[in-house]
Design a protein around this motif. Structure first.
Motif, PDB file in Angstrom:
ATOM      1  N   ALA A 109      52.674  38.993  36.982  1.00 11.32           N
ATOM      2  CA  ALA A 109      52.807  38.173  38.100  1.00 11.32           C
ATOM      3  C   ALA A 109      51.488  38.398  38.810  1.00 11.32           C
ATOM      4  N   GLY A 110      50.401  36.847  39.479  1.00  9.67           N
ATOM      5  CA  GLY A 110      48.949  37.147  40.367  1.00  9.67           C
ATOM      6  C   GLY A 110      49.829  38.086  41.105  1.00  9.67           C
ATOM      7  N   SER A 111      48.089  38.154  41.720  1.00  9.87           N
ATOM      8  CA  SER A 111      48.352  39.467  42.744  1.00  9.87           C
ATOM      9  C   SER A 111      49.078  38.759  43.954  1.00  9.87           C
ATOM     10  N   THR A 112      49.559  39.190  44.706  1.00  8.26           N
ATOM     11  CA  THR A 112      49.793  38.850  46.042  1.00  8.26           C
ATOM     12  C   THR A 112      48.969  39.267  46.948  1.00  8.26           C
ATOM     13  N   SER A 113      47.881  40.407  47.168  1.00  5.84           N
ATOM     14  CA  SER A 113      47.184  40.527  48.029  1.00  5.84           C
ATOM     15  C   SER A 113      45.964  40.841  47.731  1.00  5.84           C
ATOM     16  N   VAL A 114      44.578  41.018  49.417  1.00  4.65           N
ATOM     17  CA  VAL A 114      43.646  40.753  48.640  1.00  4.65           C
ATOM     18  C   VAL A 114      43.114  42.317  47.748  1.00  4.65           C
ATOM     19  N   MET A 155      45.335  43.517  45.768  1.00  3.36           N
ATOM     20  CA  MET A 155      45.529  43.710  45.016  1.00  3.36           C
ATOM     21  C   MET A 155      44.997  42.716  43.155  1.00  3.36           C
ATOM     22  N   PHE A 156      44.080  41.821  44.128  1.00  2.14           N
ATOM     23  CA  PHE A 156      43.802  41.074  43.174  1.00  2.14           C
ATOM     24  C   PHE A 156      42.432  42.268  43.361  1.00  2.14           C
ATOM     25  N   LEU A 157      41.739  42.706  44.014  1.00  2.00           N
ATOM     26  CA  LEU A 157      40.464  43.789  43.554  1.00  2.00           C
ATOM     27  C   LEU A 157      41.010  44.369  42.747  1.00  2.00           C
ATOM     28  N   TYR A 158      41.667  45.625  42.756  1.00  2.00           N
ATOM     29  CA  TYR A 158      42.086  45.627  41.810  1.00  2.00           C
ATOM     30  C   TYR A 158      42.188  45.697  40.261  1.00  2.00           C
ATOM     31  N   ALA A 159      43.106  44.193  40.634  1.00  3.29           N
ATOM     32  CA  ALA A 159      43.896  44.334  38.914  1.00  3.29           C
ATOM     33  C   ALA A 159      42.347  43.050  38.313  1.00  3.29           C
ATOM     34  N   SER A 160      41.745  42.326  39.043  1.00  2.00           N
ATOM     35  CA  SER A 160      40.770  41.729  38.337  1.00  2.00           C
ATOM     36  C   SER A 160      39.419  42.464  37.951  1.00  2.00           C
ATOM     37  N   PHE A 161      38.987  43.683  38.823  1.00  2.00           N
ATOM     38  CA  PHE A 161      37.532  43.972  38.690  1.00  2.00           C
ATOM     39  C   PHE A 161      37.864  45.510  38.327  1.00  2.00           C
ATOM     40  N   LEU A 162      38.656  46.092  39.889  1.00  2.00           N
ATOM     41  CA  LEU A 162      38.927  48.197  39.484  1.00  2.00           C
ATOM     42  C   LEU A 162      39.363  48.297  38.594  1.00  2.00           C
ATOM     43  N   GLY A 163      40.748  48.363  38.604  1.00  2.00           N
ATOM     44  CA  GLY A 163      41.462  48.086  36.807  1.00  2.00           C
ATOM     45  C   GLY A 163      40.675  48.486  35.757  1.00  2.00           C
TER      46      GLY A 163
END
Length: 190
Positions: A16-21, A23-31
């Protein structure tokens, strides 16, 4: 009466896509940055002394197991093979960039674009796009770069004993057991 098992909740949460900013930053960049430093930086580079083939395959398997989700793990192993090759032959900077693009496009952008579709239609659309990228990759490997890939695999062939020795050490067995058990936790009975 036999029970049927499902892992859909675990699969849906992993894809599933990110549900918060955050989570988006973690899933798309930090992770992706962290995973690349760990798996293509430390793990891959420490295994490289045993041969590139061994380092690529072993780090990819560990990367897939790390995701602790059977479906996502299979995809992660395949992506891990590519990212490890890119990190060894080009630079870890490129593997970080590819990992970020993969997570950003397939993890968030597509789900945002397809968010208004029925869930079945969205999953079909994403599966078709995944299949197109997979077929494109197979085309490049099998037809455009067949000779180079074959030569690379022959030159960097690993000793089978090394794989056996590695995957039967106590630490690897503990790691694999923990990750597989974590994967099973996401499977529920119907």
């Amino acid at each position: 009466m036999s029970k049927r098992f499902q892992a859909m909740e675990k699969i849906e949460s992993a894809t599933a896509g990110s549900t918060s900013v955050s989570m988006f930053l973690y899933a798309s960049f930090l992770g992706p940055i962290t995973e690349e430093i760990v798996f293509r930086g430390f793990v891959l580079r420490s295994l490289e002394k045993y041969g590139k083939h061994f380092a690529i395959v072993t780090s990819a398997i560990m990367f897939g197991l790390f995701h602790a989700n059977f479906i996502q793990g299979i995809f992660a192993i395949l992506v891990g093979l590519i990212l490890a090759y890119v990190a060894l032959e080009y630079s870890i900077k490129w593997s970080i960039a590819f990992h970020i693009v993969n997570n950003f496009i397939f993890g968030d952008v597509l789900f945002f674009i397809l968010g208004n579709f029925e869930s079945t239609s969205a999953m079909i659309a994403i599966s078709v796009l995944d299949l197109i990228f997979f077929i494109g990759g197979i085309y490049i490997i099998c037809f455009r770069r067949k000779k180079e890939v074959h030569q690379y695999l022959q030159l960097e062939k690993a000793n089978r004993e090394l794989y056996l020795q590695t995957f039967t050490t106590i630490w690897m067995l503990l790691f694999m057991t923990a990750e597989i058990l974590t994967s099973f936790m996401g499977i529920t009975t119907l």
